[in-house]
Motif scaffolding. Structure first.
Motif, PDB file in Angstrom:
ATOM      1  N   VAL A 166       0.852  -1.187   0.000  1.00 34.37           N
ATOM      2  CA  VAL A 166       0.000   0.000   0.000  1.00 34.37           C
ATOM      3  C   VAL A 166       0.891   1.241   0.000  1.00 34.37           C
ATOM      4  CG1 VAL A 166      -1.669   1.343   1.336  1.00 34.37           C
ATOM      5  CG2 VAL A 166      -1.921  -1.139   1.161  1.00 34.37           C
ATOM      6  N   ARG A 167       0.611   2.171  -0.885  1.00 38.37           N
ATOM      7  CA  ARG A 167       1.384   3.414  -0.938  1.00 38.37           C
ATOM      8  C   ARG A 167       1.214   4.165   0.383  1.00 38.37           C
ATOM      9  NH1 ARG A 167       0.599   8.439  -5.256  1.00 38.37           N
ATOM     10  NH2 ARG A 167       2.402   9.667  -4.536  1.00 38.37           N
ATOM     11  N   HIS A 168       2.335   4.570   0.972  1.00 39.60           N
ATOM     12  CA  HIS A 168       2.220   5.231   2.269  1.00 39.60           C
ATOM     13  C   HIS A 168       3.087   6.477   2.357  1.00 39.60           C
ATOM     14  CE1 HIS A 168       5.939   2.960   3.021  1.00 39.60           C
ATOM     15  NE2 HIS A 168       6.177   3.821   4.001  1.00 39.60           N
ATOM     16  N   TYR A 169       2.680   7.331   3.287  1.00 39.12           N
ATOM     17  CA  TYR A 169       3.397   8.562   3.601  1.00 39.12           C
ATOM     18  C   TYR A 169       3.713   8.565   5.094  1.00 39.12           C
ATOM     19  CZ  TYR A 169       1.350  10.174  -0.840  1.00 39.12           C
ATOM     20  OH  TYR A 169       0.963  10.292  -2.149  1.00 39.12           O
ATOM     21  N   THR A 170       4.680   9.371   5.456  1.00 40.74           N
ATOM     22  CA  THR A 170       4.978   9.604   6.867  1.00 40.74           C
ATOM     23  C   THR A 170       5.051  11.107   7.092  1.00 40.74           C
ATOM     24  OG1 THR A 170       7.393   9.717   6.670  1.00 40.74           O
ATOM     25  CG2 THR A 170       6.411   7.516   6.811  1.00 40.74           C
ATOM     26  N   TYR A 171       5.211  11.511   8.339  1.00 43.54           N
ATOM     27  CA  TYR A 171       5.375  12.931   8.645  1.00 43.54           C
ATOM     28  C   TYR A 171       6.531  13.529   7.838  1.00 43.54           C
ATOM     29  CZ  TYR A 171       2.269  14.407  12.462  1.00 43.54           C
ATOM     30  OH  TYR A 171       1.191  14.823  13.203  1.00 43.54           O
ATOM     31  N   ALA A 172       7.572  12.734   7.614  1.00 45.57           N
ATOM     32  CA  ALA A 172       8.761  13.247   6.920  1.00 45.57           C
ATOM     33  C   ALA A 172       8.468  13.662   5.486  1.00 45.57           C
ATOM     34  CB  ALA A 172       9.861  12.183   6.942  1.00 45.57           C
TER      35      ALA A 172
END
Length: 391
Positions: free
Chosen positions: A48-54
């Motif tokens: 699953v494509r994911h993002y983080t705070y960074a």
């Protein structure tokens, strides 16, 4: 194509939400996941494509503030880079809302519990432009992004924990989330009794328990040749800011010492100890079996007859499999996770009485009726999201 943004912290939260994200992606929906803190580790193993705070907030100022704050946190589950960006940006939101002096005082009093990064989560939504936001029921970033979605006119779904006592004050706010998915009629009734419209609350079950429900139904009954008890340990906070109460950090070690004493005198019984990931590893006598966090609960729990804990969800997972469940209701977190109040566990409030209850369960050896048997919770939650996207 509609875009769905999932948002979750780690632990049981991401285990509840990730199966839904993966299922929606398999249904050709555009899916993205904002992974918070330890959920990053889970998403890095998923497709699953994911993002983080960074991905949104990595600046020198954020890193500088975050590294300073990270120095006071006793955890090394994530790289310092991810931890620093998370802490630094949340702290900057606190400063933006309250000013430097007040933010410093608030953080010193409550730590991360004081975070409510509404401004930052609004920036994330404006950048990603989802049609629906789906989260679990954690405070801080999850709570903030659901409120931000409401302010921007974005539909949202929140998947509740087993209990709704902790998030009750924002769950009953009609501006918080389009739909709330709960695991039981108990949780639904609490929300409705406190003013949340019936149409906003859907009993779906919790996707994190789907595998256990299937295993419970397939499990063949057989007579146990031994008595195996699992002590699911957890750190006890000295101060719990959410309800301004003080705990006893020595409570887990006191319970553990009592259990070791009991099982030392009863060598025909077996005590298995599983420390929480945030606890320092401990050494035990040779007659004690230790379960590391690398051991899957799905492998461990079928071998257990009874779980003893203060507030760990591990006990409820064992209950689904028909195992015994005892809670020591002396934790500062017990009011937020009232297993015995809902009739899920046998609650006891005295460490001295643990042995009597162990003997009672061993002597009676009755089959435990599981209070949770909802099948296909993942599909149920997916259907709530799909229905919401149609309107």
């Amino acid at each position: 194509m509609k875009k769905i943004l999932f948002v979750s912290y780690g632990g049981g939260h991401v285990k509840s939400l990730l199966p839904v994200a993966e299922k929606m992606q398999d249904m050709n929906c555009e899916v993205a996941f904002l992974a918070l803190t330890t959920a990053i580790n889970n998403l890095r193993k998923s497709d699953v494509r994911h993002y983080t705070y960074a991905d949104f907030f990595d600046t020198p100022e954020v890193q500088e503030i975050g590294k300073r704050l990270a120095g006071s946190i006793d955890a090394n589950i994530l790289p310092i880079y991810d931890t620093s960006v998370y802490l630094g940006q949340n702290y900057l939101d606190l400063v933006s809302e309250h000013g430097d002096k007040a933010a410093k005082k608030l953080y010193e009093q409550s730590g991360r519990l004081i975070f409510h990064p509404l401004e930052s989560m609004t920036r994330v939504l404006l950048k990603l432009q989802p049609d629906v936001v789906v989260s679990t029921s954690s405070p801080r970033s999850e709570k903030a992004i659901i409120y931000a979605a409401g302010q921007l006119g974005i539909k949202s779904v929140v998947l509740s924990d087993l209990f709704v006592e902790r998030p009750l004050s924002w769950f009953i706010d009609k501006s918080f989330s389009s739909k709330i998915c709960v695991p039981s009629s108990f949780a639904r009734d609490v929300l409705i009794e406190n003013g949340r419209p019936h149409s906003d609350v859907v009993i779906t079950g919790n996707p994190a328990f789907d595998t256990l429900v299937s295993a419970s139904q397939a499990q063949k009954k057989h007579k146990k040749l031994s008595y195996r008890v699992l002590w699911a340990s957890q750190p006890e906070p000295e101060y719990f800011a959410e309800n301004d109460t003080y705990g006893d950090p020595l409570l887990p070690s006191k319970i553990e010492s009592e259990l070791i004493k009991i099982f030392d005198a009863r060598r025909n019984w077996k005590l298995v100890i599983r420390n929480h990931p945030n606890e320092m590893p401990r050494q035990y006598p040779e007659f004690i079996e230790s379960s590391s966090n690398d051991e899957k609960l799905s492998d461990l729990l079928p071998t257990i007859d009874l779980v003893v804990t203060c507030t760990s969800i591990v006990g409820f997972e064992a209950l689904i499999l028909g195992k015994g469940f005892i809670t020591i209701d002396k934790s500062v977190l017990t009011p937020m996770l009232p297993f015995s109040k809902y009739g899920y566990s046998k609650g006891i409030d005295s460490i001295d009485s643990i042995e009597d209850h162990l003997i009672d369960f061993y002597s009676n050896n009755k089959d435990t009726n599981t209070p949770y048997n909802i099948e296909n919770a993942t599909d149920n939650v997916c259907n709530v999201i799909l229905d919401l996207m149609m309107y």
